[in-house]
Design a protein around this motif. Sequence first.
Motif, PDB file in Angstrom:
ATOM      1  N   ASP A 120       0.827  -1.203   0.000  1.00 30.46           N
ATOM      2  CA  ASP A 120       0.000   0.000   0.000  1.00 30.46           C
ATOM      3  C   ASP A 120       0.865   1.258   0.000  1.00 30.46           C
ATOM      4  O   ASP A 120       0.632   2.182  -0.788  1.00 30.46           O
ATOM      5  N   VAL A 121       1.865   1.293   0.857  1.00 29.73           N
ATOM      6  CA  VAL A 121       2.752   2.462   0.932  1.00 29.73           C
ATOM      7  C   VAL A 121       3.517   2.623  -0.380  1.00 29.73           C
ATOM      8  O   VAL A 121       3.629   3.737  -0.904  1.00 29.73           O
ATOM      9  N   ALA A 122       4.019   1.533  -0.948  1.00 31.41           N
ATOM     10  CA  ALA A 122       4.750   1.605  -2.217  1.00 31.41           C
ATOM     11  C   ALA A 122       3.858   2.144  -3.329  1.00 31.41           C
ATOM     12  O   ALA A 122       4.276   3.016  -4.110  1.00 31.41           O
ATOM     13  N   THR A 123       2.633   1.657  -3.396  1.00 33.93           N
ATOM     14  CA  THR A 123       1.690   2.122  -4.419  1.00 33.93           C
ATOM     15  C   THR A 123       1.412   3.610  -4.267  1.00 33.93           C
ATOM     16  O   THR A 123       1.411   4.365  -5.251  1.00 33.93           O
ATOM     17  N   LYS A 124       1.196   4.045  -3.040  1.00 30.62           N
ATOM     18  CA  LYS A 124       0.920   5.463  -2.794  1.00 30.62           C
ATOM     19  C   LYS A 124       2.144   6.327  -3.073  1.00 30.62           C
ATOM     20  O   LYS A 124       2.009   7.444  -3.584  1.00 30.62           O
ATOM     21  N   MET A 125       3.329   5.820  -2.756  1.00 29.76           N
ATOM     22  CA  MET A 125       4.553   6.571  -3.046  1.00 29.76           C
ATOM     23  C   MET A 125       4.705   6.780  -4.548  1.00 29.76           C
ATOM     24  O   MET A 125       5.061   7.865  -5.003  1.00 29.76           O
ATOM     25  N   MET A 126       4.424   5.741  -5.307  1.00 32.85           N
ATOM     26  CA  MET A 126       4.556   5.826  -6.761  1.00 32.85           C
ATOM     27  C   MET A 126       3.526   6.774  -7.375  1.00 32.85           C
ATOM     28  O   MET A 126       3.767   7.357  -8.424  1.00 32.85           O
ATOM     29  N   ALA A 127       2.396   6.932  -6.709  1.00 32.60           N
ATOM     30  CA  ALA A 127       1.325   7.774  -7.231  1.00 32.60           C
ATOM     31  C   ALA A 127       1.554   9.262  -6.959  1.00 32.60           C
ATOM     32  O   ALA A 127       0.866  10.111  -7.544  1.00 32.60           O
ATOM     33  N   LYS A 128       2.504   9.582  -6.095  1.00 31.41           N
ATOM     34  CA  LYS A 128       2.767  10.986  -5.764  1.00 31.41           C
ATOM     35  C   LYS A 128       3.338  11.693  -6.991  1.00 31.41           C
ATOM     36  O   LYS A 128       4.199  11.167  -7.690  1.00 31.41           O
ATOM     37  N   SER A 129       2.854  12.903  -7.238  1.00 31.56           N
ATOM     38  CA  SER A 129       3.227  13.617  -8.459  1.00 31.56           C
ATOM     39  C   SER A 129       4.577  14.318  -8.366  1.00 31.56           C
ATOM     40  O   SER A 129       5.179  14.625  -9.392  1.00 31.56           O
ATOM     41  N   ASP A 140       8.461  14.779  -5.957  1.00 35.33           N
ATOM     42  CA  ASP A 140       9.323  14.243  -4.896  1.00 35.33           C
ATOM     43  C   ASP A 140       8.939  14.843  -3.548  1.00 35.33           C
ATOM     44  O   ASP A 140       9.003  14.169  -2.526  1.00 35.33           O
ATOM     45  N   ARG A 141       8.535  16.085  -3.557  1.00 33.67           N
ATOM     46  CA  ARG A 141       8.134  16.748  -2.312  1.00 33.67           C
ATOM     47  C   ARG A 141       6.921  16.057  -1.690  1.00 33.67           C
ATOM     48  O   ARG A 141       6.859  15.845  -0.475  1.00 33.67           O
ATOM     49  N   HIS A 142       5.953  15.706  -2.522  1.00 33.53           N
ATOM     50  CA  HIS A 142       4.770  14.994  -2.020  1.00 33.53           C
ATOM     51  C   HIS A 142       5.150  13.621  -1.482  1.00 33.53           C
ATOM     52  O   HIS A 142       4.642  13.192  -0.438  1.00 33.53           O
ATOM     53  N   ALA A 143       6.047  12.935  -2.174  1.00 33.44           N
ATOM     54  CA  ALA A 143       6.493  11.614  -1.730  1.00 33.44           C
ATOM     55  C   ALA A 143       7.236  11.715  -0.397  1.00 33.44           C
ATOM     56  O   ALA A 143       7.027  10.894   0.499  1.00 33.44           O
ATOM     57  N   GLU A 144       8.086  12.725  -0.255  1.00 34.12           N
ATOM     58  CA  GLU A 144       8.813  12.920   1.005  1.00 34.12           C
ATOM     59  C   GLU A 144       7.855  13.226   2.147  1.00 34.12           C
ATOM     60  O   GLU A 144       8.021  12.720   3.261  1.00 34.12           O
ATOM     61  N   SER A 145       6.858  14.041   1.873  1.00 36.35           N
ATOM     62  CA  SER A 145       5.866  14.377   2.893  1.00 36.35           C
ATOM     63  C   SER A 145       5.101  13.127   3.325  1.00 36.35           C
ATOM     64  O   SER A 145       4.877  12.899   4.521  1.00 36.35           O
ATOM     65  N   TYR A 146       4.707  12.306   2.357  1.00 35.43           N
ATOM     66  CA  TYR A 146       3.992  11.072   2.670  1.00 35.43           C
ATOM     67  C   TYR A 146       4.893  10.131   3.466  1.00 35.43           C
ATOM     68  O   TYR A 146       4.462   9.527   4.449  1.00 35.43           O
ATOM     69  N   ARG A 147       6.155  10.045   3.072  1.00 28.94           N
ATOM     70  CA  ARG A 147       7.104   9.194   3.806  1.00 28.94           C
ATOM     71  C   ARG A 147       7.220   9.657   5.253  1.00 28.94           C
ATOM     72  O   ARG A 147       7.225   8.847   6.177  1.00 28.94           O
ATOM     73  N   ASP A 148       7.293  10.960   5.450  1.00 29.22           N
ATOM     74  CA  ASP A 148       7.374  11.505   6.809  1.00 29.22           C
ATOM     75  C   ASP A 148       6.129  11.142   7.621  1.00 29.22           C
ATOM     76  O   ASP A 148       6.227  10.780   8.792  1.00 29.22           O
ATOM     77  N   GLN A 149       4.961  11.243   7.005  1.00 25.47           N
ATOM     78  CA  GLN A 149       3.711  10.913   7.688  1.00 25.47           C
ATOM     79  C   GLN A 149       3.682   9.436   8.101  1.00 25.47           C
ATOM     80  O   GLN A 149       3.293   9.106   9.231  1.00 25.47           O
ATOM     81  N   VAL A 150       4.090   8.571   7.204  1.00 19.50           N
ATOM     82  CA  VAL A 150       4.103   7.136   7.500  1.00 19.50           C
ATOM     83  C   VAL A 150       5.114   6.842   8.602  1.00 19.50           C
ATOM     84  O   VAL A 150       4.833   6.089   9.533  1.00 19.50           O
ATOM     85  N   THR A 151       6.279   7.470   8.528  1.00 23.35           N
ATOM     86  CA  THR A 151       7.319   7.266   9.538  1.00 23.35           C
ATOM     87  C   THR A 151       6.831   7.675  10.920  1.00 23.35           C
ATOM     88  O   THR A 151       6.995   6.919  11.892  1.00 23.35           O
TER      89      THR A 151
END
Length: 84
Positions: free
Chosen positions: A21-30, A32-43
Motif C-alpha cells: 500500500d505504501v509503495a503504491t501510494k509513493m509511486m502515485a505521488k506527483s 518528490d516533495r509529495h512523496a517525502e511528505s507522505y514518507r514523513d507521515q508514514v514514519t
Amino acid sequence: MAHIAATIPFPLTRRVGKIRDVATKMMAKSTDRHAESYRDQVTVALLSHLTRIGVPQADQDKQLSTFWAAVQTEVIRQSYRQQA
C-alpha cells in the motif's frame, strides 16, 4: 510476585499489505516533495505505534529501516511489473 511481560511486535517487514500500500501510494505521488511528505507521515505513524506498544528506540530504528527497504524493493517490483 510481579511478572514483567516482554512485548514482541509483529515485524514491520512482515506487514506485506502495508508495504504494498505504501509503495503504491509513493509511486502515485506527483512530485518528490509529495512523496517525502507522505514518507514523513508514514514514519511518524509507525514510530508512534511502536512507541505505544513499548518497543525500545534501538529496535524501532531497525524496524523502520527494514520497513523502508522493503517498501523500496516493492516500488522496484511494481515499476518492473508496469513496464511488462
